[in-house]
Every structure is written in structure tokens, then in C-alpha cells.
Design a protein around this motif. Structure first.
Motif, PDB file in Angstrom:
ATOM      1  N   LYS A 225       0.838  -1.213   0.000  1.00 59.11           N
ATOM      2  CA  LYS A 225       0.000   0.000   0.000  1.00 59.11           C
ATOM      3  C   LYS A 225       0.868   1.257   0.000  1.00 59.11           C
ATOM      4  O   LYS A 225       0.550   2.229  -0.685  1.00 59.11           O
TER       5      LYS A 225
ATOM      6  N   GLU B 101      -4.549   3.200   4.843  1.00 60.05           N
ATOM      7  CA  GLU B 101      -4.614   1.733   4.893  1.00 60.05           C
ATOM      8  C   GLU B 101      -3.275   1.152   5.339  1.00 60.05           C
ATOM      9  O   GLU B 101      -3.226   0.294   6.231  1.00 60.05           O
TER      10      GLU B 101
ATOM     11  N   THR C 130      -9.222  -1.978   4.335  1.00 55.52           N
ATOM     12  CA  THR C 130      -8.506  -2.500   3.182  1.00 55.52           C
ATOM     13  C   THR C 130      -9.331  -3.544   2.448  1.00 55.52           C
ATOM     14  O   THR C 130      -9.373  -3.559   1.212  1.00 55.52           O
TER      15      THR C 130
ATOM     16  N   THR D  55     -10.412  -2.552  -1.305  1.00 53.50           N
ATOM     17  CA  THR D  55      -9.806  -3.393  -2.330  1.00 53.50           C
ATOM     18  C   THR D  55     -10.864  -4.220  -3.054  1.00 53.50           C
ATOM     19  O   THR D  55     -10.833  -4.340  -4.281  1.00 53.50           O
TER      20      THR D  55
ATOM     21  N   ASN E  88      -4.603  -8.308  -5.655  1.00 50.01           N
ATOM     22  CA  ASN E  88      -5.720  -7.737  -4.895  1.00 50.01           C
ATOM     23  C   ASN E  88      -6.688  -8.809  -4.418  1.00 50.01           C
ATOM     24  O   ASN E  88      -7.206  -8.728  -3.300  1.00 50.01           O
TER      25      ASN E  88
END
Length: 144
Positions: free
Chosen positions: A9, A83, A98, A102, A128
Motif C-alpha cells: 500500500k 490503509e 482495506t 480493495t 488484490n
């Protein structure tokens, strides 16, 4: 594993900050001319349909639109920093944040891969998806 995700991140935030800084530098420049130089430097085919479409879109950007693009990049980078910091500090709220952020982008990534598949897009989707599945597993395990 949470710290590895946090580093990922942070990397994404740094990339967006750098990109936004570059966008802001274009505010008072001829964006079309800058794009032409990049096309030449990257040795792209200026007659390529996609290059021509991108050139047309970029050339029509107003200074206000360029500023909005730069600001959007910085705001999104801020989310990545929040995040990443929360994950680095092992905060449960960061796992939730997150996971939600995501997961909401996965349909967009799938659509983009459908429209224009590239190796980079597929790798980003896989990473991801792995992050979301890991965080869901972690959240559910903690609740049990």
C-alpha cells in the motif's frame, strides 16, 4: 503478512504521489506536445488507434481538469497511506478498510481486463484478490 500488505500500500501511495506531482507539472504546458514527446521516447506507433485516442483525450484536457486529476491521485494516495499505516500498526479497522476498498475495485479490474487484457492488469487483480481473501480469512478467524 499484514506488514507486507502495508508495504504494498505504501508503494502504491508513493507511485500515485509521484504521478500526481507529474500531472501538476503539466498544468501550464502544452499537454499534447508533452504526450507526443513521450510517444516518440517510448517508440510507440503514432498511427496506432489507441495512441491516437489517448492523444485526442490528453490534448483536450483543460488546466482545471489536469488539476482535478492530480488532486484525485493525491486523495487516493492518502487512502493508501491510511490503509498502509493502519495495517503496519496491526489495527483491526485497517483490515476492514482495506478489505472493503480493495474488494470494491475488483469488478473494475475485471472489466478492464475484459476490455484490454494485459499481464500487469492480471497480476494486479491476482494480488488484490489474494489480499482480500487473506484479510477476510483473518477477520473471520479472529471472530471465531
Amino acid at each position: 503478512m499484514l506488514r507486507a500488505i502495508a508495504i504494498f500500500k505504501f508503494f502504491k501511495a508513493a507511485a500515485l504521489i509521484a504521478a500526481s506531482a507529474g500531472v501538476f507539472r503539466l498544468v501550464h504546458k502544452d499537454v499534447g506536445a508533452v504526450a507526443e514527446r513521450w510517444i516518440e521516447a517510448l517508440r510507440l506507433d503514432p498511427g496506432n488507434r489507441y495512441v491516437m485516442i489517448a492523444m485526442a483525450k490528453v490534448s483536450d484536457l483543460s488546466p482545471a481538469q489536469i488539476k482535478k486529476l492530480g488532486l484525485a491521485g493525491l486523495l487516493y494516495a492518502g487512502l493508501f497511506l491510511i490503509e498502509g499505516t493502519g495495517l503496519w500498526l496491526l489495527k483491526p479497522w485497517a483490515e476492514w478498510l482495506t478489505t472493503i476498498l480493495t474488494a470494491t475495485l475488483i469488478p473494475v479490474e475485471v472489466y478492464e481486463i475484459y476490455r484490454h487484457p494485459t499481464v500487469v492488469r492480471v497480476i494486479a487483480l491476482v494480488i488484490n484478490l489474494a489480499i482480500v481473501l487473506y484479510l477476510i480469512h483473518r477477520i473471520r478467524s479472529r471472530r471465531a
